[in-house]
Write an enzyme that holds these catalytic residues in place. Structure first.
Site, mmCIF file in Angstrom:
data_model
loop_
_atom_site.group_PDB
_atom_site.id
_atom_site.type_symbol
_atom_site.label_atom_id
_atom_site.label_comp_id
_atom_site.label_asym_id
_atom_site.label_seq_id
_atom_site.Cartn_x
_atom_site.Cartn_y
_atom_site.Cartn_z
ATOM 1 N N HIS A 18 -1.829 14.308 6.724
ATOM 2 C CA HIS A 18 -0.432 14.732 6.713
ATOM 3 C C HIS A 18 0.168 14.774 8.110
ATOM 4 O O HIS A 18 1.352 14.473 8.283
ATOM 5 C CB HIS A 18 -0.305 16.069 5.993
ATOM 6 C CG HIS A 18 -0.566 15.951 4.523
ATOM 7 N ND1 HIS A 18 -1.272 16.887 3.799
ATOM 8 C CD2 HIS A 18 -0.219 14.972 3.633
ATOM 9 C CE1 HIS A 18 -1.337 16.505 2.537
ATOM 10 N NE2 HIS A 18 -0.718 15.346 2.410
ATOM 11 N N HIS A 41 -0.444 8.046 -5.957
ATOM 12 C CA HIS A 41 -1.349 9.041 -6.553
ATOM 13 C C HIS A 41 -0.864 10.413 -6.099
ATOM 14 O O HIS A 41 -1.486 11.079 -5.273
ATOM 15 C CB HIS A 41 -2.794 8.832 -6.104
ATOM 16 C CG HIS A 41 -3.397 7.519 -6.498
ATOM 17 N ND1 HIS A 41 -3.110 6.335 -5.851
ATOM 18 C CD2 HIS A 41 -4.298 7.206 -7.469
ATOM 19 C CE1 HIS A 41 -3.815 5.348 -6.409
ATOM 20 N NE2 HIS A 41 -4.544 5.856 -7.389
ATOM 21 N N ASP A 139 -0.123 3.799 -14.397
ATOM 22 C CA ASP A 139 -1.279 3.376 -13.625
ATOM 23 C C ASP A 139 -0.836 3.137 -12.184
ATOM 24 O O ASP A 139 0.146 2.433 -11.919
ATOM 25 C CB ASP A 139 -1.863 2.091 -14.213
ATOM 26 C CG ASP A 139 -3.013 1.562 -13.390
ATOM 27 O OD1 ASP A 139 -4.141 2.052 -13.560
ATOM 28 O OD2 ASP A 139 -2.770 0.669 -12.539
ATOM 29 N N ALA A 140 -1.553 3.733 -11.242
ATOM 30 C CA ALA A 140 -1.118 3.709 -9.849
ATOM 31 C C ALA A 140 -1.022 2.300 -9.283
ATOM 32 O O ALA A 140 -0.076 1.966 -8.552
ATOM 33 C CB ALA A 140 -2.078 4.549 -9.006
ATOM 34 N N ASP A 160 -3.435 7.235 -2.282
ATOM 35 C CA ASP A 160 -4.300 8.377 -2.005
ATOM 36 C C ASP A 160 -5.055 8.778 -3.276
ATOM 37 O O ASP A 160 -4.856 9.864 -3.818
ATOM 38 C CB ASP A 160 -3.404 9.524 -1.500
ATOM 39 C CG ASP A 160 -4.181 10.766 -1.126
ATOM 40 O OD1 ASP A 160 -5.418 10.692 -1.065
ATOM 41 O OD2 ASP A 160 -3.546 11.815 -0.922
#
Length: 276
Positions: A18, A41, A139-140, A160
């Site tokens: 981050h 994600h 679905d990512a 992620d």
């Protein structure tokens, strides 16, 4: 490797991820043009550090709480992002990437979030209420490609996953190759845990063979020697990082290494181009 985020919120990997994500977006925002920020994600978006999952591991003690105890001004932006979701001086809640990205939005920027797990997606919608974020439940990897190229000329895709599935690295590699063909100048951030160097070395080789010109690898190893069978650290692959970000990176990495090194270890955090 299963990395369910509620158990690991605010740990050392989050501090690095981050901190660098904030710096990256801010570097891109030095130009006035709109950005599209996509989180494939997204998770729940906000985590209770006093909750059962986080308390079971206690990993925030070696992550965000260390960052709050460290006065280094290079971590001011990170601490401010965490403080924004808390009222006390010590954080009880930890913002996931969706809440952090929402804080960074300018009026011209767009935020697209995706979370496949229905319960987490439901929680995410509640957490993001009042923000301009669009929340998907797909679905990512399908969404990653479907959103490219974005409506704006520039943007960032954050990938992620929890690495619950054994084929996550293969799916990331294949999707990144396809995404680069659709949006060659786009910025992509891929987070990954470091469990053993052999797995990491193999995956780095696969990514290098894609031939994408500008991929920066940031690796954060917590211990001076690998600890067998456990979490040893985490890293980021960053495709097309802006110059302003890479120039400011060395002192920030050193600040993060010093803050997060476990007792008795100096730790290591490096940044290198995959082609080097």
């Amino acid at each position: 490797m299963n990395y369910r985020h509620s158990f690991h919120a605010g740990n050392s990997a989050d501090v690095v991820k981050h901190s660098l994500l904030i710096a990256l977006v801010r570097a891109l925002q030095q130009k006035p043009g709109a950005l599209t920020l996509i989180d494939t994600h997204a998770g729940c978006g906000l985590y209770d550090l006093d909750g059962e999952d986080a308390q079971r591991t206690g990993e925030s003690l070696q992550g965000v709480l260390r960052a709050f105890a460290e006065p280094n001004p290079l971590l001011d932006d990170y601490r401010a992002a965490v403080q924004a979701v808390n009222s006390g001086t010590e954080p009880q809640f930890y913002p996931g990437s969706p809440r952090i990205l929402a804080q960074l939005l300018r009026p011209q920027d767009l935020l697209i979030l995706n979370e496949k797990h229905p319960e987490d997606a439901y929680t995410l919608r509640g957490v993001m209420r009042g923000t301009p974020a669009a929340v998907h439940e797909r679905d990512a990897y399908e969404l990653w490609l479907a959103m490219l190229p974005p409506r704006t000329a520039r943007g960032v895709v954050v990938v992620d996953p929890p690495y619950e599935q054994p084929d996550d690295r293969d799916r990331i590699t294949a999707t990144l190759a396809a995404a680069h063909r659709k949006w060659a100048h786009g910025v992509t951030v891929i987070w990954y845990p470091l469990k053993d160097r052999a797995t990491h070395t193999r995956w780095t080789g696969q990514l290098r063979r894609l031939g994408i010109p500008k991929v920066l690898g940031v690796e954060h190893w917590l211990y001076d020697a690998d600890q067998s069978g456990i979490y040893n650290g985490a890293g980021l692959y960053i495709v097309n990082p802006p110059y302003a970000f890479t120039q400011a990176l060395p002192p920030m990495l050193e600040a993060l290494r010093a803050v997060l090194a476990p007792e008795g270890h100096s730790g290591e955090i490096t940044a290198a181009w995959l082609g080097d």
